[in-house]
Scaffold this active site. Structure first.
Site, short mmCIF file in Angstrom:
data_model
loop_
_atom_site.label_atom_id
_atom_site.label_comp_id
_atom_site.label_asym_id
_atom_site.label_seq_id
_atom_site.Cartn_x
_atom_site.Cartn_y
_atom_site.Cartn_z
N LYS A 105 -12.54 -4.85 2.09
CA LYS A 105 -11.98 -3.99 3.13
C LYS A 105 -12.89 -2.77 3.31
CE LYS A 105 -7.93 -1.26 4.36
NZ LYS A 105 -6.52 -0.97 4.10
N ARG A 143 -10.93 7.73 3.81
CA ARG A 143 -10.71 6.72 2.79
C ARG A 143 -12.02 6.20 2.18
NH1 ARG A 143 -5.45 6.53 4.13
NH2 ARG A 143 -4.67 5.44 5.95
N CYS A 167 -3.79 6.11 0.33
CA CYS A 167 -3.30 4.82 -0.15
C CYS A 167 -2.86 4.85 -1.62
CB CYS A 167 -4.36 3.74 0.07
SG CYS A 167 -4.81 3.55 1.81
N LYS A 215 -11.78 -7.59 6.09
CA LYS A 215 -11.20 -6.70 7.09
C LYS A 215 -12.12 -5.51 7.33
CE LYS A 215 -7.34 -3.62 7.58
NZ LYS A 215 -6.49 -2.78 6.82
N GLU A 269 -16.51 -7.50 -4.85
CA GLU A 269 -15.08 -7.21 -4.66
C GLU A 269 -14.26 -8.50 -4.65
OE1 GLU A 269 -13.12 -4.69 -4.42
OE2 GLU A 269 -14.33 -2.92 -4.06
N CYS A 300 0.85 -1.18 0.00
CA CYS A 300 0.00 0.00 0.00
C CYS A 300 0.89 1.23 0.00
CB CYS A 300 -0.93 0.02 1.21
SG CYS A 300 -2.36 1.09 0.95
C1 PBG Z 1 -3.08 0.13 4.95
C2 PBG Z 1 -3.62 -0.74 6.02
C3 PBG Z 1 -4.45 -0.39 7.10
C4 PBG Z 1 -4.57 -1.53 7.88
C5 PBG Z 1 -3.87 -2.54 7.24
N1 PBG Z 1 -3.30 -2.04 6.10
C6 PBG Z 1 -5.03 0.91 7.52
C7 PBG Z 1 -5.99 1.61 6.68
O1 PBG Z 1 -6.43 1.16 5.63
O2 PBG Z 1 -6.30 2.73 7.08
C8 PBG Z 1 -5.34 -1.61 9.16
C9 PBG Z 1 -4.89 -2.67 10.10
C10 PBG Z 1 -5.36 -2.52 11.50
O3 PBG Z 1 -6.16 -1.64 11.86
O4 PBG Z 1 -4.92 -3.34 12.31
N2 PBG Z 1 -3.94 0.40 3.91
ZN ZN Z 2 -3.22 2.16 2.68
#
Ligand code: PBG
Ligand code: ZN
Length: 327
Positions: free
Chosen positions: A195, A217, A130, A248, A233, A120
């Site tokens: 996500k 985001r 991102c 997630k 997705e 990312c």
């Molecule tokens: C990066 C990413 C994030 C997490 C994993 N990869 C943060 C986000 O998208 O803001 C979150 C992981 C966590 O909260 O433990 N894109």
């Molecule tokens: Zn990110």
């Protein structure tokens, strides 16, 4: 099956029978431990909202990774805190970037441990988004090229698996293509496929120093109200070549994990994210819950929902609890 012919309690009366009919099991093999690698030397700084989790420089990452490996946890996933950030996240795809150096150190000193990388831009961009910004929003197609370069650079440094978390459309195909073109056709790709734009990432953003400097985001991560969109997705990422599909956050989205389990035959991963970890730690510190029990119950919930793999900050604790024989 009606009472009194049937009595549900008969099979619950003895531990030996409870064990015999248990439907779901948990093993250290199921776990992936997230780690935060920070540029510098001698760094070991606890994340205030995540007791027990640290930003660490490479030598300390290696030492903890050794411990993780000895506990039987097969893999870590790496996040980077680079020396410096810029508008295009240059450190992310630099051969001497923080993650590339960490991968090399881990593969040298703890070769048996699988190293997975988060792919990312947000940890490396000065604006914290991102991808790269055009007209105040993340430019999907321009970001794809950088993500592909990042993933390739991780593979070249020795990563065993890459895991894109950016939520750009088409990134699984872009990453798969560049890996295949460069002889990394056997490096698996775990996609953060479903996500959500979530408040549960708050503590992570402190840990990774990746809070967006403007906006949020929601233009690229999913709306928590949507379920069918999660299937779309996941289907898109599967067709683009993902080997593992991730959901997630974890706990608030167990229904989505089950949807994916019912719909797809790929391995499913659940990310038990930072805010989920912090809530358990906070309640336990107040003496409000039995921490060990709640951790293990939470892990089982992911397995029961259909996850094969759990990314969790509790990985070491879970491995120790499994060894203790009390669970
Ligand atoms: C990066 C990413 C994030 C997490 C994993 N990869 C943060 C986000 O998208 O803001 C979150 C992981 C966590 O909260 O433990 N894109
Ligand atoms: Zn990110």
């Amino acid at each position: 099956m009606y009472y009194p012919t049937f009595r549900a309690r008969r099979i619950r009366g003895k531990e030996v029978f409870r064990r015999m009919v248990r439907e779901t099991s948990l093993s250290a093999n199921d776990l992936i431990y997230p780690m935060f690698s920070a540029f510098g030397k001698g760094i070991r700084k606890e994340i205030s909202s995540m007791p027990g989790i640290y930003q660490q420089s490479i030598e300390n990452i290696v030492a903890e990774a050794q411990e993780v490996y000895e506990l039987g946890v097969p893999a870590v996933i790496l996040f980077g805190i680079p020396e410096s950030k810029d508008a295009v996240g240059s450190d992310a795809y630099s051969d001497s970037g923080i993650i590339q150096e960490t991968i090399r150190a881990l593969k040298k000193d703890v070769p048996g441990l699988a190293v997975i990388t988060d792919v990312c831009m947000c940890e490396y961009t000065d604006h914290g988004h991102c991808g790269i910004i055009r007209d105040g929003d993340v430019d999907n197609d321009a970001t794809l090229e950088l993500l592909a370069r990042e993933a390739l650079s991780h593979a070249q440094a020795g990563a065993d698996m890459v895991a894109p978390s950016d939520m750009m459309d088409g990134r699984v195909a872009a990453i798969r293509d560049i890996l295949d073109e460069n002889g990394y056709e056997n490096i698996p790709l775990m996609s953060y496929a479903v996500k959500y734009a979530s408040g549960y990432y708050g503590p992570f953003r402190e840990a990774a120093e990746s809070t967006p400097q403007f906006g949020d985001r929601r233009s690229y991560q999913m709306d928590p109200a949507n379920r069918l969109e999660g299937l779309r997705e996941a289907r898109m990422d599967m067709e683009e070549g993902a080997d593992i599909l991730m959901v997630k956050p974890g706990l608030p989205y167990l229904d989505i994990i089950r949807d994916l389990r019912n719909e797809f035959d790929l391995p499913i991963a659940a990310y038990n994210v930072s805010g989920e970890y912090s809530m358990i730690k906070a309640a336990a510190r107040n003496g409000w819950i039995d921490e060990d029990r709640v951790i293990m119950e939470t892990m089982l919930s992911f397995k029961r929902a259909g996850a094969d793999i759990i990314l969790t900050y509790h990985a070491k604790e879970v491995a120790m609890l499994l060894k203790s024989g009390n669970f």
